[in-house]
Design a protein around this motif. Structure first.
Motif, PDB file in Angstrom:
ATOM      1  N   PHE A 199       0.844  -1.204   0.000  1.00  0.00           N
ATOM      2  CA  PHE A 199       0.000   0.000   0.000  1.00  0.00           C
ATOM      3  C   PHE A 199       0.878   1.253   0.000  1.00  0.00           C
ATOM      4  O   PHE A 199       0.645   2.195  -0.767  1.00  0.00           O
ATOM      5  N   ALA A 200       1.918   1.252   0.858  1.00  0.00           N
ATOM      6  CA  ALA A 200       2.835   2.397   0.934  1.00  0.00           C
ATOM      7  C   ALA A 200       3.608   2.566  -0.363  1.00  0.00           C
ATOM      8  O   ALA A 200       3.848   3.697  -0.818  1.00  0.00           O
ATOM      9  N   ILE A 201       4.000   1.451  -0.976  1.00  0.00           N
ATOM     10  CA  ILE A 201       4.698   1.517  -2.260  1.00  0.00           C
ATOM     11  C   ILE A 201       3.810   2.167  -3.309  1.00  0.00           C
ATOM     12  O   ILE A 201       4.256   2.994  -4.114  1.00  0.00           O
ATOM     13  N   GLY A 202       2.527   1.794  -3.311  1.00  0.00           N
ATOM     14  CA  GLY A 202       1.579   2.388  -4.254  1.00  0.00           C
ATOM     15  C   GLY A 202       1.477   3.894  -4.077  1.00  0.00           C
ATOM     16  O   GLY A 202       1.426   4.646  -5.059  1.00  0.00           O
ATOM     17  N   LEU A 203       1.443   4.341  -2.829  1.00  0.00           N
ATOM     18  CA  LEU A 203       1.401   5.779  -2.555  1.00  0.00           C
ATOM     19  C   LEU A 203       2.646   6.471  -3.104  1.00  0.00           C
ATOM     20  O   LEU A 203       2.563   7.568  -3.673  1.00  0.00           O
ATOM     21  N   ASN A 204       3.807   5.818  -2.939  1.00  0.00           N
ATOM     22  CA  ASN A 204       5.053   6.387  -3.459  1.00  0.00           C
ATOM     23  C   ASN A 204       5.051   6.446  -4.981  1.00  0.00           C
ATOM     24  O   ASN A 204       5.462   7.438  -5.586  1.00  0.00           O
ATOM     25  N   ILE A 205       4.603   5.354  -5.618  1.00  0.00           N
ATOM     26  CA  ILE A 205       4.571   5.303  -7.078  1.00  0.00           C
ATOM     27  C   ILE A 205       3.662   6.385  -7.637  1.00  0.00           C
ATOM     28  O   ILE A 205       3.966   7.028  -8.647  1.00  0.00           O
ATOM     29  N   ALA A 206       2.528   6.603  -6.969  1.00  0.00           N
ATOM     30  CA  ALA A 206       1.571   7.611  -7.419  1.00  0.00           C
ATOM     31  C   ALA A 206       2.029   9.031  -7.082  1.00  0.00           C
ATOM     32  O   ALA A 206       1.381  10.003  -7.472  1.00  0.00           O
ATOM     33  N   GLY A 207       3.142   9.156  -6.361  1.00  0.00           N
ATOM     34  CA  GLY A 207       3.677  10.468  -6.024  1.00  0.00           C
ATOM     35  C   GLY A 207       2.952  11.159  -4.893  1.00  0.00           C
ATOM     36  O   GLY A 207       3.115  12.361  -4.673  1.00  0.00           O
TER      37      GLY A 207
END
Length: 235
Positions: A199-207
């Motif tokens: 979930f945190a990785i997704g937030l990072n990828i989405a900026g």
């Protein structure tokens, strides 16, 4: 062959990365939109995994203590140093792309239920179907990540092969040492804990954020310890 699924997974990541390098001239607006799409999809995947816990307190404690250990060991900083070393060795037109691509892709491909479940299935039953499915997903993801984050994504195939390969080889003997109930409990809580990281990785990828997700990785070891202790306490 116990390691067949692992080898195919690494090969698909490498193939997707090389193909992504050839398609690097994709318009920037398209890349940005695709990255948002990947980020949002990873967020949903992580949320689904995170809700699978049977005892969310285990997830919370594992993430907190894992974060403390990770920060103390500066895991993300060390991964950045490794990525920067690879960048100097390989060379890159875009500063930081090797490091960012390597770290992001490694976390995306390594953390998750499919990696562990697939490797366990390969080792215990000799069934590679889960890892074959993961290979297809990872191949397409590597292609897109390479067009946006750089060629560093290709190096993520190395930790993926090592990680899944070790689990698969250990799993060939796991039935002799680990009770089935303990293994099922570990997989459930590990999936949930890993899901929060995804979930945190997704937030990072989405900026949306810039969370040091790699520093949460010791949480997987904490999950193992907690689940094992609880199993023998209630046994």
């Amino acid at each position: 062959m116990v390691l067949l699924g692992t080898i195919v997974n690494g090969a698909c990541i490498a193939a997707g990365s090389f193909l992504g390098k050839l398609l690097h001239r994709i318009p920037e607006r398209m890349k940005a939109t695709v990255m948002y799409a990947i980020g949002l999809s990873v967020i949903v995947l992580g949320l689904q995994m995170g809700l699978k816990s049977n005892n969310f307190l285990i997830v919370i404690v594992s993430l907190v203590f894992g974060a403390v250990i990770g920060e103390a060991l500066a895991i993300e900083d060390k991964l950045n140093l490794l990525g920067n070393w690879l960048e100097r060795k390989v060379g890159s037109e875009e500063k930081g792309s090797i490091a960012e691509g390597f770290i992001t892709a490694t976390l995306v491909f390594v953390i998750g239920a499919m990696a562990i479940l697939g490797a366990l299935d390969s080792g215990i039953r000799g069934n590679n179907n889960i890892l074959f499915t993961k290979s297809i997903i990872d191949g397409f993801t590597a292609l897109i990540l390479t067009t946006t984050l750089g060629f560093g994504v290709v190096f993520s195939a190395i930790p993926v092969i090592l990680y899944e390969g070790i689990i698969a080889l250990c799993a060939t003997q796991i039935n002799h040492f680990v009770p089935k109930e303990l293994m099922n409990s570990f997989i459930t809580e590990m999936t949930a804990t890993g899901g929060i990281m995804i979930f945190a990785i997704g937030l990072n990828i989405a900026g949306i954020t810039k969370i040091r997700v790699a520093n949460f990785l010791p949480g997987i070891a904490v999950v193992t310890a907690i689940v094992t202790i609880l199993y023998f306490v209630h046994f």
